[in-house]
Design an enzyme around this catalytic site. Structure first.
Site, PDB file in Angstrom:
ATOM      1  N   CYS A 126       1.031  -1.207   0.138  1.00  0.00           N
ATOM      2  CA  CYS A 126      -0.292  -0.072   0.019  1.00  0.00           C
ATOM      3  C   CYS A 126       0.785   1.362   0.130  1.00  0.00           C
ATOM      4  CB  CYS A 126      -0.924  -0.075   0.957  1.00  0.00           C
ATOM      5  SG  CYS A 126      -0.378  -0.534   2.070  1.00  0.00           S
ATOM      6  N   HIS A 233      -2.864   6.428   4.371  1.00  0.00           N
ATOM      7  CA  HIS A 233      -1.520   6.010   5.060  1.00  0.00           C
ATOM      8  C   HIS A 233      -1.186   7.508   4.596  1.00  0.00           C
ATOM      9  CE1 HIS A 233      -1.349   2.070   5.934  1.00  0.00           C
ATOM     10  NE2 HIS A 233      -0.630   1.712   5.165  1.00  0.00           N
TER      11      HIS A 233
HETATM   12  C1  2RA Z   1       0.623  -2.479   6.677  1.00  0.00           C
HETATM   13  N1  2RA Z   1       1.690  -2.082   4.052  1.00  0.00           N
HETATM   14  O1  2RA Z   1       0.581  -1.724   6.713  1.00  0.00           O
HETATM   15  C2  2RA Z   1       1.567  -3.193   5.292  1.00  0.00           C
HETATM   16  C3  2RA Z   1       0.488  -4.073   5.121  1.00  0.00           C
HETATM   17  N2  2RA Z   1      -1.169  -3.643   5.143  1.00  0.00           N
HETATM   18  O2  2RA Z   1       0.887  -2.486   7.904  1.00  0.00           O
END
Ligand code: 2RA
Length: 337
Positions: A126, A233
């Site tokens: 991601c 994120h």
């Molecule tokens: C996380 N990218 O954010 C990793 C797994 N989705 O923990």
């Protein structure tokens, strides 16, 4: 199209079903796949109900495409078995990403390398997807030389257990811990496990996947941090280019790139934030400014919903691209009963 969603009852699996519906993906039959404990549970999709099955049963049903989000171990064992019956597998785990014989795809960036021989296709991590969505147009124009990125990763990247831990901590309730430490009112500089070089696997994914997707010559160093946020994120990105750039041109380039929404106006306090990126598929870019400490270098802030463009939507866009290219066609004509 007969489509299997492997990990259908998990956080990403649920988002996959949402996105498949939203995008009217041409489904004639949904095959929800989950662990033994969920087998037999009915999943509603498009006004119909489909029973959850286990992996062994799903393979015998020969889905045209299987989108996996069930961990690396399951992918390593079962993706080849689905491919062997003709299914095209799109895997969201890290299992196949760095396999030299498997393609690692962000449709807007390198979707054109897909061919009919690709029966197991890897979905990037991601944090890589959102970073490269912002970097790709700039790399084309100015040649990216080096990237320093710090991530502020949503607890949804860890899963339901982490969301529950934050809720418990905020309600003063003790419960199962997804992390070694409290996540409420905290930041944990530890995503996935540590490696011998002092980085975490999550940080090295950014380095290795950037090189595989964009350009082997790009240097990347990352710090991945877990934060008590649910919408997506965020990433603070410092990029050094081979060529000089004009900030207005950079902003126009990003503004004109499909899949990117520019939110960049300090005079009106306009910048991306995960709370406002949640449930959206675009990657949001802002805080674009020249790095005054080094020539040919800029800073930017990149935010995206890690469950959507960071996972489910990117995987489904790969399947859509395969259909568009005439590579993914139903194995059996007509509707499946
Ligand atoms: C996380 N990218 O954010 C990793 C797994 N989705 O923990």
């Amino acid at each position: 199209m007969r489509i299997a969603v492997v990990g259908a009852t998990g956080m990403v699996g649920n988002v996959m079903m949402e996105v498949l519906k939203e995008r009217s993906f041409p489904i004639t039959e949904l095959i929800p796949v989950a662990s033994e404990k969920s087998v037999g549970k009915m999943i509603e999709f498009g006004g119909l109900e489909f029973p959850v099955v286990d992996l062994a049963t799903a393979v015998t049903m020969k889905p045209d495409v299987a989108i996996f989000s069930a961990g690396g171990e399951t992918s390593l064992k079962w993706a080849p078995r689905f491919a062997a019956v003709g299914t095209t597998v799109i895997d969201n785990s890290s299992a196949w990403r760095m396999d030299p014989d498997k393609k690692l795809i962000i449709p807007e960036i390198n979707g054109d390398i897909l061919t009919a021989s690709d029966k197991i296709i890897a979905n990037p991590n991601c944090s890589t997807i959102q970073l490269l969505m912002a970097l790709a147009p700039l790399h084309k124009a100015y040649g990216v030389k080096r990237v320093v990125v710090s991530t502020y990763q949503s607890i949804t990247g860890t899963g339901v257990k982490a969301v529950q831990q934050l809720e418990n901590e905020r309600n003063g309730v003790s419960g199962e811990m997804a992390y070694n430490y409290p996540i409420d009112k905290n930041c944990i500089p530890h995503c996935d496990s540590f490696l011998d070089n002092g980085y975490t696997k999550e940080e090295m994914k950014l380095t290795n996947e950037t090189k595989k997707i964009l350009d082997q010559s790009i240097s990347v160093t990352a710090t991945a941090v877990r934060v008590p946020v649910v919408g997506g994120h965020s990433e603070a990105v410092n990029v050094e280019f081979e060529k000089e750039f004009d900030l207005a041109d950079v902003r126009k380039l990003l503004h004109d790139t499909p899949g990117i929404t520019l939110k960049d106006d300090p005079t009106t306090n306009t910048y991306p934030m995960p709370r406002f990126a949640e449930s959206k598929d675009d990657v949001f870019v802002g805080r674009i400014r020249r790095d005054e400490s080094q020539e040919k270098t800029l800073n930017m802030w990149v935010v995206a919903d890690n469950l959507r463009k960071g996972a489910a939507t990117n995987a489904i866009q790969i399947a859509e691209l395969l259909i568009e290219k005439g590579i993914l066609v139903p194995m059996t004509a007509g509707t499946h009963n």
